[in-house]
Design a protein around this motif. Structure first.
Motif, PDB file in Angstrom:
ATOM      1  N   ALA A   1      77.468  19.791  26.088  1.00  0.00           N
ATOM      2  CA  ALA A   1      76.331  19.817  27.007  1.00  0.00           C
ATOM      3  C   ALA A   1      76.178  21.205  27.636  1.00  0.00           C
ATOM      4  CB  ALA A   1      76.493  18.748  28.088  1.00  0.00           C
ATOM      5  N   CYS A   2      77.278  21.840  27.959  1.00  0.00           N
ATOM      6  CA  CYS A   2      77.202  23.203  28.503  1.00  0.00           C
ATOM      7  C   CYS A   2      76.503  24.126  27.512  1.00  0.00           C
ATOM      8  CB  CYS A   2      78.596  23.745  28.823  1.00  0.00           C
ATOM      9  SG  CYS A   2      79.262  23.162  30.393  1.00  0.00           S
TER      10      CYS A   2
ATOM     11  N   GLU B   1      74.460  23.324  25.056  1.00  0.00           N
ATOM     12  CA  GLU B   1      73.055  22.915  24.895  1.00  0.00           C
ATOM     13  C   GLU B   1      72.184  23.373  26.055  1.00  0.00           C
ATOM     14  OE1 GLU B   1      73.176  18.672  24.496  1.00  0.00           O
ATOM     15  OE2 GLU B   1      74.264  18.771  22.582  1.00  0.00           O
ATOM     16  N   ARG B   2      72.762  23.442  27.258  1.00  0.00           N
ATOM     17  CA  ARG B   2      71.970  23.728  28.450  1.00  0.00           C
ATOM     18  C   ARG B   2      72.137  25.159  28.956  1.00  0.00           C
ATOM     19  NH1 ARG B   2      72.905  17.862  31.297  1.00  0.00           N
ATOM     20  NH2 ARG B   2      71.943  18.802  33.133  1.00  0.00           N
TER      21      ARG B   2
ATOM     22  N   ASP C   1      72.258  28.845  36.087  1.00  0.00           N
ATOM     23  CA  ASP C   1      71.750  27.644  36.745  1.00  0.00           C
ATOM     24  C   ASP C   1      72.912  26.837  37.345  1.00  0.00           C
ATOM     25  OD1 ASP C   1      70.382  25.392  37.567  1.00  0.00           O
ATOM     26  OD2 ASP C   1      69.424  25.007  35.623  1.00  0.00           O
TER      27      ASP C   1
ATOM     28  N   ASP D   1      72.436  22.998  37.816  1.00  0.00           N
ATOM     29  CA  ASP D   1      72.587  22.203  36.606  1.00  0.00           C
ATOM     30  C   ASP D   1      74.063  22.059  36.236  1.00  0.00           C
ATOM     31  OD1 ASP D   1      71.329  20.811  34.278  1.00  0.00           O
ATOM     32  OD2 ASP D   1      72.370  22.410  33.180  1.00  0.00           O
TER      33      ASP D   1
ATOM     34  N   THR E   1      76.882  31.117  34.061  1.00  0.00           N
ATOM     35  CA  THR E   1      75.648  30.347  34.117  1.00  0.00           C
ATOM     36  C   THR E   1      74.588  31.061  34.947  1.00  0.00           C
ATOM     37  OG1 THR E   1      74.675  28.179  34.590  1.00  0.00           O
ATOM     38  CG2 THR E   1      76.335  28.992  36.145  1.00  0.00           C
TER      39      THR E   1
END
Length: 127
Positions: free
Chosen positions: A37-38, A40-41, A93, A96, A91
């Motif tokens: 998920a990290c 992907e985002r 974000d 998120d 990051t």
């Protein structure tokens, strides 16, 4: 702007020690899902490790007024929660990232701490 965070995984070591293989496998899958998920985002994991139990640590202190350091065996403090592992993540974000790390918290006895790293430009600006 990209910021680097250390994600510290705190939990009750007694829970980890008593964990059965099925629960351990579930937690491993949670970390695999978190890593995916990290990516992907847009969060970049640059490093991470599970840590051995706090009782295996070595502590080095310099007591106030002393000139020689003192070495003792861990853990650092007599608490139920101990540091069990960490990630270093870049990051843009952080909000998120908070949402993602929430999936790593042990229900009832865990905490995940996100701590931003001091950047070189922060150090220069405060000098």
């Amino acid at each position: 702007m990209t910021t680097e965070y250390t994600v510290l995984l705190h939990g009750n070591e007694a829970t980890w020690v008593a964990m059965d293989d099925e629960r351990a496998a579930t937690i491993d899958r949670q970390h695999e899902d978190f890593t995916a998920a990290c990516a992907e985002r847009g969060h970049r994991i640059t490093f991470g490790r599970e840590l051995r139990r706090a009782s295996t640590s070595t502590l080095v202190r310099l007591p106030a007024g002393e000139t020689r350091h003192v070495v003792t065996e861990g853990p650092y403090s007599e608490t139920v929660e101990q540091l069990g592992g960490f990630y270093v993540i870049e990051t843009e974000d952080p909000a998120d990232l908070v949402e993602l790390v929430a999936g790593l918290v042990f229900p009832g006895d865990g905490t995940v701490e996100l701590r931003p790293a001091v950047r070189d430009e922060d150090r220069v600006a405060s000098a």
